[in-house]
Design an enzyme around this catalytic site. Structure first.
Site, PDB file in Angstrom:
ATOM      1  N   ASP A   1      46.936  34.136  46.027  1.00 20.91           N
ATOM      2  CA  ASP A   1      47.663  32.887  46.201  1.00 20.91           C
ATOM      3  C   ASP A   1      46.723  31.749  45.819  1.00 20.91           C
ATOM      4  O   ASP A   1      45.496  31.881  45.924  1.00 20.91           O
ATOM      5  CB  ASP A   1      48.115  32.750  47.654  1.00 20.91           C
ATOM      6  CG  ASP A   1      48.776  31.415  47.929  1.00 20.91           C
ATOM      7  OD1 ASP A   1      49.655  31.024  47.146  1.00 20.91           O
ATOM      8  OD2 ASP A   1      48.388  30.759  48.917  1.00 20.91           O
TER       9      ASP A   1
ATOM     10  N   ASP B   1      47.285  32.892  52.388  1.00 20.39           N
ATOM     11  CA  ASP B   1      47.033  32.221  53.663  1.00 20.39           C
ATOM     12  C   ASP B   1      48.268  31.615  54.295  1.00 20.39           C
ATOM     13  O   ASP B   1      48.205  31.154  55.432  1.00 20.39           O
ATOM     14  CB  ASP B   1      45.989  31.113  53.482  1.00 20.39           C
ATOM     15  CG  ASP B   1      46.562  29.894  52.777  1.00 20.39           C
ATOM     16  OD1 ASP B   1      47.432  30.077  51.899  1.00 20.39           O
ATOM     17  OD2 ASP B   1      46.151  28.763  53.112  1.00 20.39           O
TER      18      ASP B   1
ATOM     19  N   CYS C   1      41.060  29.400  72.974  1.00 13.32           N
ATOM     20  CA  CYS C   1      39.877  29.879  73.690  1.00 13.32           C
ATOM     21  C   CYS C   1      40.240  30.177  75.144  1.00 13.32           C
ATOM     22  O   CYS C   1      41.355  29.952  75.603  1.00 13.32           O
ATOM     23  CB  CYS C   1      38.771  28.826  73.637  1.00 13.32           C
ATOM     24  SG  CYS C   1      39.276  27.219  74.303  1.00 13.32           S
TER      25      CYS C   1
END
Length: 821
Positions: free
Chosen positions: A511, A707, A106
């Site tokens: 996956d 992922d 952030c």
């Protein structure tokens, strides 16, 4: 002892919340009076307090997450071999380098890290690129060592790695800067020349004085050199096409721009006729903006390679003949060197285990959540994490020659081919050039009887009105608006060609770990004596093994009481753990290990076999010399997986599972989801995944959804790649789409949205081609005169914009995900 200033502001007023990250403090630490959820948060909090940076806790966009802190010395960053490769000597005597930082989340992270010069004397400047996790550091080598800088950044919660590909990054920045300058020139030219054109149009209706008309016409000439410069990419593209004898879209665009500029210049000098500078300036601006967006998307494979390679260690502990270890830069490690990997460290080289036994997490390349036990003679790879005990590895490959290095290089090579829609436009453009030039020549001949000036006017009107700018804008505009809507839905699409490739049904390869399943081992069942569960969890707290952690996590979820007294703990790596809990001997481990020290009854033996056949991992608990219970561990399937796979099938996709996990586990998951056994493949390495994707791609479109870092090459090689929520950064970079929402339901949304976006593009292309054919015919007939041609040229582009705005792509009544605007 903490050096925290008691008066300094902290992250949370809740005594049960961590003073740094505001997350809940574990019960054991809270009972002991600790204000932090982990040691990492305490170290970072103390560092901020010591540096006078506690105002960090007041920043509004700071995200709650436990800090990552390591005990690395970063001495390898001061190694001459590393400095030669990664540190640049500046003319003023200072040095600069680029670092890759983990866990940048952030704006608060950026604010904090850019104040590093206040913490380390000799650091002159730190600039953070949040999107890429990059820190550009300028320091005085006489006052500060790079290792000192890295250690300070580490203690702020961001472990440091070298940023590879710096030279390539500089070249990209030069290219971006050059294109952005041209976009700025085109935009400024468009704004100013439109003001002059508005005055001329208004004056022609109100009777402007001749000298004022002449002034405004000559003042418009500044657009000629400005657009000659701004349109340079199209001039070069057209010239390159002619040299290569391959006609593509840049050529008709260049011809249209050149015709408009040339004839406008002629009309200014002659004092008669229309000017085209305002329309041309706006079109050049729009075309350059679209090109800039496309250029950024095409770099994703190289970005993935940089991140993947950066995640491997930058140093290694080399063990000499005298058994003394020395930390050296990875560039100084050679094949045959003996490398020590301590527990918790990432292995720096590919090699053979020479000494020691341990459990290794090779999920970086395999994606499998379960650790692998290794012993002397076993192979290990760079990037794998050594979990349990120190091992010495004899290096067989280092640096770019390691398996992960070769995978990174392969990622760079797998830059996607040009999208089919672009190839179609180029094919049409090649024929379009020939047709338009022949039509212009024919128009000149047909109108020659009316005079040379009239004939040339009609020919120029034809060239201007048929400039294929709308053709060039159709895909960028339609896809661009769809991408913006998708982003508001939590679907981040990297480029317009990704939507095109996603829209064509074919084979979808999923996956398993982290995509279909949650990606974390969990305690899913308990068979046998439930009374010993509390004691078993107490004993497992003494182990760092992933299965032990999963059992302890189950304790935290279920709210069981704190552990009783545990003594005489002994752990055999990869086998099990034993100890005495409240005076009772207890052993927990694999069925084979427990079978060597206790009796396993027939009922429990049958349950062990059934558990293994379901693809779950059985762990046996023995009390004394008798096995009394079995704990079952598995990676749970996401709740939306079955329904999403059915929807994908209804949309025309053939779904397969391709995973690095155990084939039995993959088969069981596939059966649960209703997939055929031949469509469920387990035990796949990254190279196997890449080969399977490339094989499927020869038969038709293939979409890869994954992922992990081990999926990165397959994601890049697929017709289109989708990285799911929580994915590793390399997979996110390699994929065409990143989903900010977990589960497979967003994948279905992407498929539907991409089809609608492609439909809008096809409608725009049809209208654009119809427009060019109609207006070209009218221009040849003399109906479309130069003034009308100048007005129609931008109107065709606005029509394409209107079609794109009305597209239903990624328009849905479903609520947006939390935190997505």
């Amino acid at each position: 002892m903490s050096i925290t200033d008691p008066s300094a502001p902290v992250a949370a007023s809740d005594p049960a919340a961590c003073a740094h990250c505001s997350l809940p403090i574990p019960a054991a630490r809270l009972t002991a009076g600790d204000r932090f959820c982990c040691n990492g948060c305490e170290i970072v909090h103390d560092a901020l307090a010591a540096g006078g940076l506690t105002s960090y806790y007041g920043l509004p966009d700071r995200q709650a997450r436990a800090a990552q802190v390591t005990d690395r010395s970063y001495a390898e960053l001061d190694d001459p071999a590393f400095q030669k490769s990664h540190v640049e000597q500046r003319p003023d005597g200072n040095c600069s380098t680029a670092l890759y930082l983990e866990d940048l989340r952030c704006g608060a992270c950026v604010w904090l890290l850019e104040r590093t010069p206040r913490l380390v004397p000799g650091v002159l400047d730190v600039r953070i690129d949040l999107g890429r996790g990059r820190a550009d550091v300028v320091f005085d080598p006489k006052r500060a060592q790079l290792s000192q800088v890295a250690k300070t950044i580490d203690h702020l919660g961001h472990p440091v790695h070298p940023f590879r590909g710096v030279d390539r990054d500089k070249q990209r920045r030069r290219e971006d800067r050059s294109l952005l300058i041209k976009i700025g020139v085109a935009g400024a030219t468009a704004g100013n020349v439109m003001l002059l054109a508005a005055a001329l149009y208004a004056g022609s209706a109100a009777g402007m004085a001749a000298r004022d008309v002449t002034f405004f016409r000559w003042a418009s000439l500044f657009a000629v050199p400005a657009l000659l410069f701004a349109a340079m990419p199209f001039w070069r593209g057209a010239l390159g096409a002619l040299r290569a004898k391959q006609l593509h879209l840049d050529l008709p665009i260049a011809i249209g721009i050149a015709a408009g500029l040339g004839w406008g210049l002629h009309n200014v000098i002659s004092g008669t006729g229309e000017l085209y500078f305002d329309s041309l300036a706006m079109l050049v601006f729009l075309l350059l903006a679209a090109r800039w967006l496309q250029a950024r998307q095409h770099r994703r494979a190289a970005g993935a390679a940089e991140i993947l390679y950066a995640l491997t260690p930058s140093s290694a502990r080399r063990v000499g003949a005298d058994e003394q270890e020395v930390v050296v830069a990875i560039e100084a490690v050679a094949v045959g060197d003996r490398i020590l990997a301590r527990a918790g460290e990432t292995i720096a080289v590919d090699g053979i285990v020479e000494k020691g036994r341990s459990a290794v997490d090779a999920g970086l390349l395999t994606g499998e959540p379960r650790p692998v036990d290794v012993e002397p003679g076993d192979s290990v790879v760079a990037g794998a994490v050594n979990l349990s005990a120190p091992i010495i590895v004899r290096a067989t490959a280092t640096g770019e020659d390691t398996r992960v290095g070769r995978l990174a290089a392969r990622l760079t090579e797998l830059a996607s081919d040009r999208p089919q829609i672009t190839q179609l436009v180029d094919l049409v453009a090649g024929r379009f050039v020939v047709v338009v030039l022949c039509a212009a020549a024919l128009t000149t001949i047909l109108w020659w009887h009316a005079g040379a000036g009239t004939a040339v006017e009609h020919a120029m009107a034809l060239l201007v009105v048929t400039c294929p700018c709308a053709l060039a804008l159709a895909a960028p505009l339609s896809f661009g608006l769809a991408i913006g809507r998708a982003a508001r839905r939590g679907v981040l699409v990297k480029g317009h060609d990704a939507l095109e490739r996603l829209a064509t049904p074919g084979t979808m390869v999923l996956d398993k770990t982290g995509t279909i399943t949650r990606g974390q081992l969990r305690l899913v069942g308990w068979t046998g004596d439930a009374r010993c569960k509390r004691a078993a969890i107490a004993l497992e707290r003494a182990s760092a093994h992933p299965l032990a952690r999963a059992m302890v996590d189950a304790d935290e979820v279920s709210g069981l009481a704190l552990a009783p007294l545990v003594v005489d703990v002994h752990e055999e790596l990869g086998r099990g753990i034993s100890g005495t809990v409240d005076g009772v001997a207890l052993a927990i481990g694999s069925p084979r290990w427990i079978g060597e020290r206790a009796t396993i009854g027939p009922e429990l033996a049958a349950e062990i076999a059934a558990t293994a056949s379901r693809g779950e991992t059985p762990v046996v608990i023995a009390k004394g010399d008798h096995a009394v219970a079995i704990a079952r561990f598995a990676d749970p399937i996401r709740p939306d997986a079955a329904a999403s796979i059915r929807e994908l099938g209804a949309l025309g996709y053939k779904v397969e599972i391709l995973s690095g996990d155990d084939p039995r586990v993959v088969a069981q998951v596939g059966a649960t989801l209703g997939l055929a056994s031949e469509d469920c493949r387990g035990g796949a390495t990254p190279e196997d995944k890449l080969a399977r994707i490339q094989d499927l791609a020869t038969r038709g479109p293939v979409i890869m959804v994954g992922d992990g870092v081990n999926d990165a090459a397959a994601l890049a090689a697929a017709t289109a790649g989708v990285a799911v929520h929580g994915g590793a950064e390399a997979s996110v970079e390699a994929a065409d789409v990143f989903l900010r929402r977990p589960g497979l339901a967003p994948v279905v949304e992407v498929m539907r949205g991409s089809r609608r976006a492609l439909g809008a593009v096809r409608r725009s292309l049809r209208i654009s081609l119809t427009y060019n054919l109609t207006m070209g015919t009218l221009a040849m007939a003399g109906i479309v005169h130069p003034l009308l041609a100048a007005a129609l040229m931008p109107l065709s582009s606005l029509t394409v914009l209107l079609i794109a705005a009305q597209s239903r792509a990624f328009r849905t009544r479903e609520p947006a995900p939390p935190g997505v605007a």
